[in-house]
Design an enzyme around this catalytic site. Sequence first.
Site, mmCIF file in Angstrom:
data_model
loop_
_atom_site.group_PDB
_atom_site.id
_atom_site.type_symbol
_atom_site.label_atom_id
_atom_site.label_comp_id
_atom_site.label_asym_id
_atom_site.label_seq_id
_atom_site.Cartn_x
_atom_site.Cartn_y
_atom_site.Cartn_z
ATOM 1 N N GLU A 65 0.561 -1.234 0.259
ATOM 2 C CA GLU A 65 -0.025 0.177 0.012
ATOM 3 C C GLU A 65 0.793 1.368 -0.130
ATOM 4 O O GLU A 65 0.600 1.931 1.165
ATOM 5 C CB GLU A 65 -1.389 -0.189 1.032
ATOM 6 C CG GLU A 65 -2.282 -1.117 1.537
ATOM 7 C CD GLU A 65 -3.078 -0.771 1.750
ATOM 8 O OE1 GLU A 65 -2.862 -0.037 2.903
ATOM 9 O OE2 GLU A 65 -4.093 -1.346 1.755
ATOM 10 N N GLU A 85 -6.523 -7.697 -0.507
ATOM 11 C CA GLU A 85 -7.044 -7.769 0.576
ATOM 12 C C GLU A 85 -8.414 -7.346 0.611
ATOM 13 O O GLU A 85 -9.581 -6.425 0.465
ATOM 14 C CB GLU A 85 -6.544 -6.002 1.623
ATOM 15 C CG GLU A 85 -5.137 -6.963 1.959
ATOM 16 C CD GLU A 85 -3.774 -5.675 2.367
ATOM 17 O OE1 GLU A 85 -5.103 -5.401 3.559
ATOM 18 O OE2 GLU A 85 -3.062 -5.612 2.384
#
Length: 684
Positions: free
Chosen positions: A158, A313
Amino acid sequence: MPDRFPPINPKFPHFMHGGDYNPDQWIDTPEVWDEDIRLMKLAGCNTMSVGIFSWASLEPEEGRFTFEWMDAVLDKLAKKGAYAVLATPSGSKPAWISVKYPESCRVRADGVREPHGDRHNHCRTSPAYRAQCVRINTELARRYRSHPALLVWHVSNEYNGGECYCDLCLEAFRTWLRARYNNDLGELNRKWWTRFWSHTFTKWDQIRPGDPSIHGLTIDWKRFISDQMLGFFKAESAPLRELTPDIPITTNFMGTYTGLNYWKFADAVDVVSWDSYPPYHDRDGDWRFAQMTSFTHDLNRCIKGGKPFMQMECSPSVQNWKPVNKLKRPGLHRVEALQSVAHGSDTVQYFQWRKSRGGCEKFHGAVVDHCGHEHTRVFREVADVGRILSKLDGVIGTTVKPEVAMVYDWENRWAIDATLGPRNQKKEYFETCVNHYGAFWLAGVPVDVINMDCDFSPYRLIVAPMLYMVRPGVAERLERFVADGGTAVFTYLSGIADESDLCFLGGFPGPLRAMLGIWSEEIDVLYDDETNTVAAVEGLSAGLSGAYDARIFCDIIHTEGADVLATYQGEFYAGSPAVTVNTFGRGQAYYIASRNDDRFHTDFYGRLVERLGVRRIIHGPLPTGVTAQVRTDGRREFVFLLNFTRDAHTIDLGSGRFTDMDTGAAVTGAFPLAGYGSTVLTRG
Ligand code: GLA
Ligand code: ZN
């Protein structure tokens, strides 16, 4: 676009199902690893993301590597026929790096260097940190390049927090500006309109980011951050590219995270992946969050031209970082998982496999809870997803080929967010795009989400709300699209400024004015609780009838050739046009002058879809909160019915003949869908 893309890694032509796995947290209790392997089998999980935050466990001091635990874990996975999405660990650095190479720690805007700790907070320019990343990644790639478990590279985590104000970053920014403005400071001053407030720069080193009064600077700084992060990504991926050319590389995105323009990464990643955490069960209604999520899935699919992506995710149960973290209600996990598949994901991956015992994420949802066994509701729901995914091999590589595209553009968002006036709260560019998109979602019409540089020609309908920034060449391409027979829809706050946030002179909507056949003279804004009314001009075929609430933005326009479809009812501009359509060449361009209620979108787009003959996936109307989505390889269609409400509904499949991919049953006519129910059908 091919009819069917190859699997993400051709050696595994199935759905990846698994998630973030942190076996190094259990290094002292390796019996837990064996239990993990047993439980993975039971949950139908086959692919684990390993090593994302493991740098300190892999290299406890510079040059001393401790790969043995990783060897053991990867061997165990491979022995059971499972795979690893193997991470590079740059998302979180060990303390020895911060101490030995302080330049790797980020510097705040006030010039203070941050202490070691937390994660995602390194300087992206620091040559020392880049060198450390290249070194550890080279070691990883060398060691595991032939390991049978290696399936995909998960580079870092991320990417975010790129705003570092250290001297190295400031210098890199100035170098970036020199390249953008051909080394011409005068050109930069003109583009940034710096005579305003005496902001003229006479030397490059006078320039510092962080002055919100220069919008051109704000937008360029964001462009720079994206480019710098991309440079960092390329640098840390280089050893992987070289040593493992056949292993696909990704880095997990965060939906519409404003800090990075993900389109810039399109060519650099082999597969797009993203992490999805909608705040379900908030009081607003789950299906509204489902629309946002669908929109973001569509965007991620489009970043690589319709190529299936990875849902990297999602939580199998709860998050822990929102103000209120509700449990996902029974069924919601499966509908959310199949939703990502419906929009083009070839994976369903979680954060996280097993709850950690300590640390700030110990209460974040996981497949395996602190109780440690499989007899939990969440585990059963995950296993159910694993079971259905195992029946969907035929879906792998298929895509979505919509006739409708929405334009959602990062730079446009930066410009809207940066600018001051006419309203400084509730600008809500993203939410507005989702509201327009929602009308298609509710009708079961697939949509691509593209940016303003994408090719418009594959579509019949382009919807571009709040197209405030119009970069060079875009208006011409839109004109060509409409003149060639396309239909385009625009709204208030469009055609206002160029790529440097310099206003278009001579009348808004600037370069879109001729195509739209209107002139926007002024824009009125309303307080949050105020409304104006927009009433349909009866007898016209726009699908509008009666009155609609307008809020927040009311553009006051004059027609210059366009026809009026609705007018304002209130205020000094009562009677003036609120919705228009202009015929331009063989196509039509619509202008919606105000921010209208949902019913407006349903009526307006419902009629447009009907008139243009845009195909709906299911013929009958869908109950509110239920959507139908479709993937196809050009011959076979996979239809997903997704119910984001608590209530059971019956879906009218008409005379279409389908097969339920879960049960194998032939279905037609009235199809029952439980509350939060989800199903995959094949047509024909
Ligand atoms: C992000 C991160 C994960 C984890 C989850 C928790 O997506 O990538 O490491 O922190 O959030 O929701
Ligand atoms: Zn820096």
